[in-house]
Design an enzyme around this catalytic site. Structure first.
Site, mmCIF file in Angstrom:
data_model
loop_
_atom_site.group_PDB
_atom_site.id
_atom_site.type_symbol
_atom_site.label_atom_id
_atom_site.label_comp_id
_atom_site.label_asym_id
_atom_site.label_seq_id
_atom_site.Cartn_x
_atom_site.Cartn_y
_atom_site.Cartn_z
ATOM 1 N N ARG A 46 0.664 -1.303 -0.068
ATOM 2 C CA ARG A 46 -0.061 0.118 0.265
ATOM 3 C C ARG A 46 0.852 1.312 0.066
ATOM 4 O O ARG A 46 0.436 2.656 -0.310
ATOM 5 C CB ARG A 46 -0.944 -0.051 1.351
ATOM 6 C CG ARG A 46 -2.086 1.135 1.137
ATOM 7 C CD ARG A 46 -3.299 0.967 1.935
ATOM 8 N NE ARG A 46 -3.025 0.282 3.229
ATOM 9 C CZ ARG A 46 -2.477 0.743 4.209
ATOM 10 N NH1 ARG A 46 -2.190 1.791 4.300
ATOM 11 N NH2 ARG A 46 -2.320 -0.202 5.403
ATOM 12 N N TYR A 98 -17.770 17.272 -14.387
ATOM 13 C CA TYR A 98 -18.196 16.131 -14.454
ATOM 14 C C TYR A 98 -19.340 15.698 -13.273
ATOM 15 O O TYR A 98 -18.884 16.121 -12.341
ATOM 16 C CB TYR A 98 -17.080 15.123 -14.314
ATOM 17 C CG TYR A 98 -17.186 13.832 -14.225
ATOM 18 C CD1 TYR A 98 -17.771 12.977 -15.499
ATOM 19 C CD2 TYR A 98 -16.874 12.870 -13.293
ATOM 20 C CE1 TYR A 98 -18.001 11.701 -15.655
ATOM 21 C CE2 TYR A 98 -17.086 11.650 -13.360
ATOM 22 C CZ TYR A 98 -17.488 10.899 -14.456
ATOM 23 O OH TYR A 98 -17.738 9.628 -14.422
ATOM 24 N N ASP A 167 -9.195 19.866 -14.141
ATOM 25 C CA ASP A 167 -9.311 18.443 -14.354
ATOM 26 C C ASP A 167 -9.197 18.224 -16.059
ATOM 27 O O ASP A 167 -9.827 19.020 -16.867
ATOM 28 C CB ASP A 167 -10.709 17.977 -14.094
ATOM 29 C CG ASP A 167 -11.243 16.511 -14.483
ATOM 30 O OD1 ASP A 167 -10.556 15.917 -15.347
ATOM 31 O OD2 ASP A 167 -12.227 16.001 -14.050
ATOM 32 N N LYS A 192 -9.808 7.163 -19.517
ATOM 33 C CA LYS A 192 -10.436 7.537 -20.867
ATOM 34 C C LYS A 192 -9.115 7.679 -21.818
ATOM 35 O O LYS A 192 -8.383 6.576 -21.733
ATOM 36 C CB LYS A 192 -10.817 8.969 -20.624
ATOM 37 C CG LYS A 192 -11.811 9.150 -19.219
ATOM 38 C CD LYS A 192 -13.024 8.315 -19.438
ATOM 39 C CE LYS A 192 -13.735 8.230 -18.095
ATOM 40 N NZ LYS A 192 -14.004 9.628 -17.421
HETATM 41 C C1 LIG Z 1 -14.667 9.951 -16.190
HETATM 42 C C2 LIG Z 1 -14.313 11.226 -15.600
HETATM 43 C C3 LIG Z 1 -13.840 11.244 -14.169
HETATM 44 C C4 LIG Z 1 -13.822 10.071 -13.258
HETATM 45 O O1 LIG Z 1 -12.780 9.348 -13.744
HETATM 46 P P1 LIG Z 1 -13.209 7.589 -13.216
HETATM 47 O O2 LIG Z 1 -11.898 7.049 -13.805
HETATM 48 O O3 LIG Z 1 -14.413 7.286 -13.956
HETATM 49 O O4 LIG Z 1 -13.165 7.590 -11.754
HETATM 50 C C5 LIG Z 1 -13.517 12.617 -14.000
HETATM 51 N N1 LIG Z 1 -13.406 13.781 -14.478
HETATM 52 C C6 LIG Z 1 -13.908 13.655 -15.935
HETATM 53 C C7 LIG Z 1 -14.070 14.955 -16.700
HETATM 54 C C8 LIG Z 1 -14.284 12.483 -16.384
HETATM 55 O O5 LIG Z 1 -14.705 12.414 -17.717
#
Ligand SMILES: *Cc1c(COP(=O)(O)O)cnc(C)c1O
Length: 369
Positions: A46, A98, A167, A192
């Site tokens: 961890r 988001y 973000d 993504k």
């Molecule tokens: C998908 C997404 C997240 C969250 O990510 P996860 O990997 O699904 O936890 C945060 N911000 C944006 C803009 C996203 O598209």
């Protein structure tokens, strides 16, 4: 050296070092550690893992800072909030960010006494900065693909003593480098486009601030939102093709956006690369290309559903940025200020003409319901 070349080699073993270019995933919860733990580089799974270390070195090259990897994008978001916000602090958050992030702010952050001010990505963030501790930006925003000026807002935030977090999920560190533009923190869902194969969840936070980087690592150790070695290795395995994937995907997305904008039966095409996008000039300044997402409105739920049903190549699925093109009617999830016919389309690595042909025939099939 060209950035694409640096990315191909980032975190891989250097030329001349023996062994595989990228070591396999190291699966270990514990390490042999007789006596004083301080005498051992590796103690418990961890706390650290060599597979993470190589991946974080690569992310550091991409971001121009120190990176800390997390189990998902939301784990990274929670860590960025957790190390910056205390009771009584003010967070300025995009009203169109988001959805899960707004939910986290409205539940957890409000419950610990953080004051959350919502301002749209296209709104006047500077006016909301008075007394703020953290300005959170999401550009391009998901799913409306609005864009704000990171450099200008970072300057205004700094002048008022606020930190800035971006973000960067929709753009990725390949297309946009918020730390270079003055942000304190960059947060990304690596689920993504960054990893791009629809096979894992990961996230990271990066910063140039030594104390924040240490706080993020401590947060991960204490909260346990650690990435799995297999996911991290798969992510690193896919990193050398990031420039290739995104070059193809962004070029195809631009062609799809132009095609959609030319259709009289499609309203409101959102793509920062279109000259008619309200923040096209800003996007051009701060992004290397305009991303893999195109959103558009087909007016009604029935028409959007007919369109999605009629697609033969493009899959109907959520998420985005992967090598396979996918689309979804975004309003089926709720929580966003969008119409019932709003479609979020993620352009993959297929030949652009095949993607556009599929969209053309599906639009024709959906007709004017
Ligand atoms: C998908 C997404 C997240 C969250 O990510 P996860 O990997 O699904 O936890 C945060 N911000 C944006 C803009 C996203 O598209």
């Amino acid at each position: 050296m060209h950035r694409d070349t640096l990315i191909v080699h980032a975190g891989y073993r250097r030329r001349g070092e023996p062994g595989p270019f990228l070591a396999g995933p190291q699966f270990s919860s514990t390490y042999t550690t007789p006596g004083d733990p301080a005498d051992h580089a590796l103690t418990y799974g961890r706390f650290h893992n060599p597979t993470w270390t190589a991946w974080e070195e690569a992310l550091g090259v991409l971001e121009g800072g120190q990176a800390v990897s997390f189990a998902s994008g939301m784990a990274a978001v929670a860590a960025a909030f957790g190390v910056t916000l205390r009771r009584g602090d003010v967070l300025v958050l995009p009203a169109d960010s988001y959805y899960a992030i707004r939910r986290l702010a409205a539940t957890w952050l409000e419950s610990i006494g953080v004051d959350v001010r919502l301002v749209p990505t296209r709104g006047d963030q500077a006016a909301a900065l008075e007394g703020a501790r953290l300005l959170w930006l999401e550009t391009p925003s998901n799913p409306l693909l609005d864009v704000c000026d990171i450099r200008a807002l970072a300057e205004q935030a700094r002048a008022r003593g606020a930190l800035v977090a971006v973000d960067n999920t929709t753009a990725t560190a390949y297309l946009q480098q918020p730390l270079e533009l003055g942000a304190t923190l960059v947060v990304s869902s690596d689920t993504k486009a960054l990893t791009g194969h629809s096979d894992l969840l990961l996230g990271h936070v990066a910063t140039r601030d030594e104390a924040l980087a240490a706080a993020l690592r401590t947060w991960r150790t204490h909260h346990g939102a650690i990435p799995g070695p297999m996911e991290v290795w798969l992510a690193h395995r896919s990193l050398p093709t990031l420039p290739l994937r995104l070059s193809r995907q962004c070029a195809s997305a631009a062609r799809l956006a132009e095609f959609l904008a030319s259709r009289v039966d499609v309203s409101a095409v959102h793509y920062p690369g279109l000259p008619q996008h309200p923040a096209h000039a800003t996007a051009r300044r701060q992004m290397r290309a305009f991303g893999t997402l195109v959103s558009f409105d087909l007016g009604t739920r029935a028409r959007a559903e007919a369109f999605l049903r009629a697609l033969t190549l493009v899959r109907e699925a959520t998420s985005f940025g992967g090598v396979h093109s996918i689309a979804e009617r975004r309003a089926r999830w709720g929580g966003d200020a969008i119409g019932e016919g709003f479609v979020r389309f993620s352009v993959g690595c297929e030949a652009a003409e095949d993607v556009i042909e599929d969209v053309r025939q599906a639009l024709d099939a959906a007709g004017a319901q």
